[in-house]
Design an enzyme around this catalytic site. Structure first.
Site, PDB file in Angstrom:
ATOM      1  N   TYR A 188     -74.874 -37.796 -55.964  1.00 13.02           N
ATOM      2  CA  TYR A 188     -75.762 -38.174 -57.072  1.00 13.02           C
ATOM      3  C   TYR A 188     -77.220 -38.178 -56.603  1.00 13.02           C
ATOM      4  O   TYR A 188     -77.505 -38.409 -55.430  1.00 13.02           O
ATOM      5  CB  TYR A 188     -75.369 -39.526 -57.674  1.00 13.02           C
ATOM      6  N   ARG A 231     -77.666 -38.292 -52.629  1.00 11.29           N
ATOM      7  CA  ARG A 231     -76.772 -38.939 -51.689  1.00 11.29           C
ATOM      8  C   ARG A 231     -75.545 -38.063 -51.440  1.00 11.29           C
ATOM      9  O   ARG A 231     -74.945 -37.553 -52.386  1.00 11.29           O
ATOM     10  CB  ARG A 231     -76.250 -40.288 -52.237  1.00 11.29           C
ATOM     11  N   HIS A 243     -69.883 -40.512 -51.101  1.00 10.76           N
ATOM     12  CA  HIS A 243     -69.555 -41.639 -50.226  1.00 10.76           C
ATOM     13  C   HIS A 243     -68.814 -42.708 -51.002  1.00 10.76           C
ATOM     14  O   HIS A 243     -68.907 -42.792 -52.225  1.00 10.76           O
ATOM     15  CB  HIS A 243     -70.829 -42.236 -49.609  1.00 10.76           C
ATOM     16  N   TYR A 283     -72.256 -44.072 -61.461  1.00  7.93           N
ATOM     17  CA  TYR A 283     -71.694 -45.418 -61.329  1.00  7.93           C
ATOM     18  C   TYR A 283     -71.568 -46.075 -62.695  1.00  7.93           C
ATOM     19  O   TYR A 283     -72.417 -45.890 -63.567  1.00  7.93           O
ATOM     20  CB  TYR A 283     -72.599 -46.312 -60.474  1.00  7.93           C
ATOM     21  N   HIS A 303     -68.451 -46.924 -50.805  1.00  6.38           N
ATOM     22  CA  HIS A 303     -68.935 -48.155 -50.181  1.00  6.38           C
ATOM     23  C   HIS A 303     -67.739 -49.019 -49.788  1.00  6.38           C
ATOM     24  O   HIS A 303     -66.785 -49.161 -50.559  1.00  6.38           O
ATOM     25  CB  HIS A 303     -69.815 -48.940 -51.151  1.00  6.38           C
TER      26      HIS A 303
HETATM   27 FE   LIG Z   1     -73.652 -45.371 -53.447  1.00  7.15          FE
END
Ligand SMILES: [Fe+2]
Length: 235
Positions: free
Chosen positions: A140, A150, A153, A101, A155
């Protein structure tokens, strides 16, 4: 303000013990009802004029092309009767192709991409439809439990007619091998409801020589409702 009962088994409980940080984020006491005023219900909402031409194309927000697999993510926002919900602000945020991110809180050793910020927004059309062009996000690691990862995905946040009307969820990709060990995905109790968070590969909407496509319809409530999370969750 009207409210609707949450369907049992569909939406994740605020405290999901396997999802570690939900223990601290979830309330320990009964909620208080705070009366809402006219200003909260009729306060400022986004208008179409505030949108940029590239807000829904996450691959063209910088000078070059981001790295990774270009994809189209599209679908419709529907009410419990299957009717389209127009003029709804749909916002997305996601990791880049390497699973990183653009956020100070993300320090795991994967590269940032100078051509990818990972955020987009669009208003649904008259038929409730939305369409983003983006990059398939990478999985990640996170520190929820030993060797926790995770699943890939995106959000999603949806705003209604006022800023107090907000729903947040995550879209997953079909066939991800990480579903079984992900406590956020599995915090949705009903297995059929979990499947409604998984997008569908949509060959008909792919663009040859350019991008694959995934379809993700979002149902606001009713028996087919998309699971929505506590909006403070951000993993
Ligand atoms: Fe996330």
């Amino acid at each position: 303000m009207r409210s609707y009962p949450r369907v049992t088994g569909v939406h994740p409980p605020l405290a999901s013990p396997a999802y570690g940080s939900s223990r601290l984020r979830s309330p320990a006491r009964e909620p208080l009802v705070i009366p809402q005023t006219v200003s909260e219900l009729t306060g400022p909402v986004l208008g179409e004029r505030q949108f940029g031409a590239l807000d829904a194309d996450l691959t063209r927000q910088h000078s070059g092309d981001p790295l990774g697999e270009r994809i189209i993510v599209h679908g419709r926002v529907l009410d419990s009767g299957g009717r389209p919900v127009p003029n709804t602000l749909v916002e997305v945020w996601q990791a880049n192709a390497a699973g990183r991110y653009l956020h100070d809180g993300d320090r795991h050793p994967a590269p940032l991409d100078p051509n990818f910020s990972g955020a987009g927004r669009i208003l649904t059309g008259d038929d409730g439809s939305y369409r983003f062009v983006t990059i398939k996000p990478g999985a990640y690691p996170w520190k929820n439990h030993p060797n926790a990862w995770r699943p890939a995905h995106i959000h999603f946040s949806l705003f209604g007619r006022a800023f107090v009307q907000r729903l947040v969820t995550q879209m997953y990709f079909p066939g991800d091998p990480l579903f079984s060990q992900d406590p956020i995905f599995n915090s949705v109790p009903d297995p059929k409801a979990r499947e409604r968070m998984i997008s569908t590969f949509d060959l008909a909407s792919t663009e040859p020589e350019w991008a694959l496509a995934y379809q993700f319809d979002i149902v606001l409530r009713g028996p087919d409702a998309t699971p929505f999370e506590d909006e403070d969750d951000d993993a």
